[in-house]
Design an enzyme around this catalytic site. Structure first.
Site, short mmCIF file in Angstrom:
data_model
loop_
_atom_site.label_atom_id
_atom_site.label_comp_id
_atom_site.label_asym_id
_atom_site.label_seq_id
_atom_site.Cartn_x
_atom_site.Cartn_y
_atom_site.Cartn_z
N ASP A 1 0.85 -1.18 0.00
CA ASP A 1 0.00 0.00 0.00
C ASP A 1 0.89 1.24 0.00
OD1 ASP A 1 -3.28 0.09 0.85
OD2 ASP A 1 -2.18 2.00 0.91
N VAL B 1 1.90 1.69 -6.70
CA VAL B 1 1.92 0.76 -7.83
C VAL B 1 1.93 1.45 -9.18
CG1 VAL B 1 0.80 -1.06 -6.50
CG2 VAL B 1 -0.61 0.51 -7.87
N SER C 1 -18.66 -1.29 -12.44
CA SER C 1 -18.62 -0.10 -13.30
C SER C 1 -17.80 -0.32 -14.56
CB SER C 1 -18.04 1.10 -12.51
OG SER C 1 -18.91 1.48 -11.47
N TYR D 1 -13.16 6.26 -13.88
CA TYR D 1 -13.17 5.04 -13.07
C TYR D 1 -13.70 3.85 -13.87
CZ TYR D 1 -14.18 1.87 -9.19
OH TYR D 1 -14.23 0.78 -8.35
N VAL E 1 -20.29 -2.36 -2.30
CA VAL E 1 -19.77 -3.05 -1.12
C VAL E 1 -19.89 -2.13 0.09
CG1 VAL E 1 -17.75 -4.14 -0.07
CG2 VAL E 1 -18.16 -4.39 -2.53
N THR F 1 -18.42 -0.75 2.55
CA THR F 1 -17.20 -0.31 3.20
C THR F 1 -17.49 0.95 4.01
OG1 THR F 1 -16.58 1.10 1.34
CG2 THR F 1 -15.82 -1.18 1.28
#
Length: 250
Positions: free
Chosen positions: A34, A57, A136, A147, A180, A182
């Site tokens: 991360d 990343v 999506s 996105y 989801v 979260t």
């Protein structure tokens, strides 16, 4: 070293953290990746058999260094979970190129870079790649030009990986989560949006981080040994119900 290992990007929270814990429960070692160093180290400190590595990343140099560090520490890499991602929602005409590139650099470039760096290690063990896309990326919706497009590209990249890497015994699959539950989603979704999702999803609820993680872990297991090039929508049936919700248009 014979203990199986896995790299999970975006592991400091959400689906990545839930996936990390499920892999640990089945006896794997996990490299937790991360770019949020504080959150990553806080979560890793509570777990055993993990290697936390701070890495963006989207940066080729950091990915190369991270992969070398994991390979040295673990001696082998059996699976790569490309989960790191960013979300940026807004109308097409208000999406600047800077915002567009910010989303693409993590959501798409990051998957490409991590996968490319992991391939030599995965070849040795006939390992697995699981890329995390999104519902999506399978169906258009409003406010998701960057996105949604990035996630659609991840779906196709997964198919490219499966087609080219299959001869080495490497399987590549994709998970496309629907809504989801979260902490972030619950903080930004209005009561109107939550109600709209409830009505549009056949199972009439949000998914959980653990439910998505279970699909990821399955795709890395021997039970999925003949599954590659596939995208599994873990979405409560959301993909089957059409496109667009009025509550998500502003």
């Amino acid at each position: 070293m014979t203990q199986k290992t896995v790299i999970v990007t975006g592991a400091a929270r959400g689906i990545g953290l839930a996936t990390t814990k499920q892999f640990l429960a089945e006896g794997r070692r996990v490299a937790m990746i991360d770019r949020d160093a504080e959150a990553l180290m806080a979560e890793a400190a509570q777990l055993q058999d993990v290697l936390p590595v701070v890495c963006d990343v989207s940066r080729p140099d950091q990915v190369e260094s991270m992969m070398a560090q994991v390979a040295t520490a673990f001696g082998r890499i059996d699976a790569l979970i490309n989960n790191a991602g960013v979300a940026d929602f807004g109308p097409i005409e208000e999406t600047t190129f800077e915002r567009w590139r910010s989303v693409m650099s993590t959501n798409l470039d990051g998957v490409f870079l991590c996968s490319q760096a992991a391939i030599p290690h995965l070849k040795r063990v006939q390992g697995a790649i699981v890329n995390i896309a999104s519902i999506s990326g399978l169906r258009a919706s409003t406010l998701r030009v960057a996105y949604g497009t990035s996630k659609a590209a991840v779906v196709h990249l997964t198919q490219q990986q499966a087609a080219e890497l299959g001869e080495y015994g490497i399987r590549a699959n994709c998970v496309a989560p629907g809504p989801v539950r979260t902490k972030l989603a619950m903080a930004v979704h209005s009561p109107e949006i939550i109600a709209a999702y409830h009505d549009a999803i056949p199972l009439n609820r949000y998914g959980s981080e653990d439910e998505i993680a279970s699909v990821i872990v399955f795709l890395c297991s021997g039970n999925a040994s003949y599954v590659t090039g596939q995208t599994i929508a873990s979405d409560g049936g959301f993909q089957s119900t059409g496109v667009g919700l009025p509550a998500l248009r502003s």
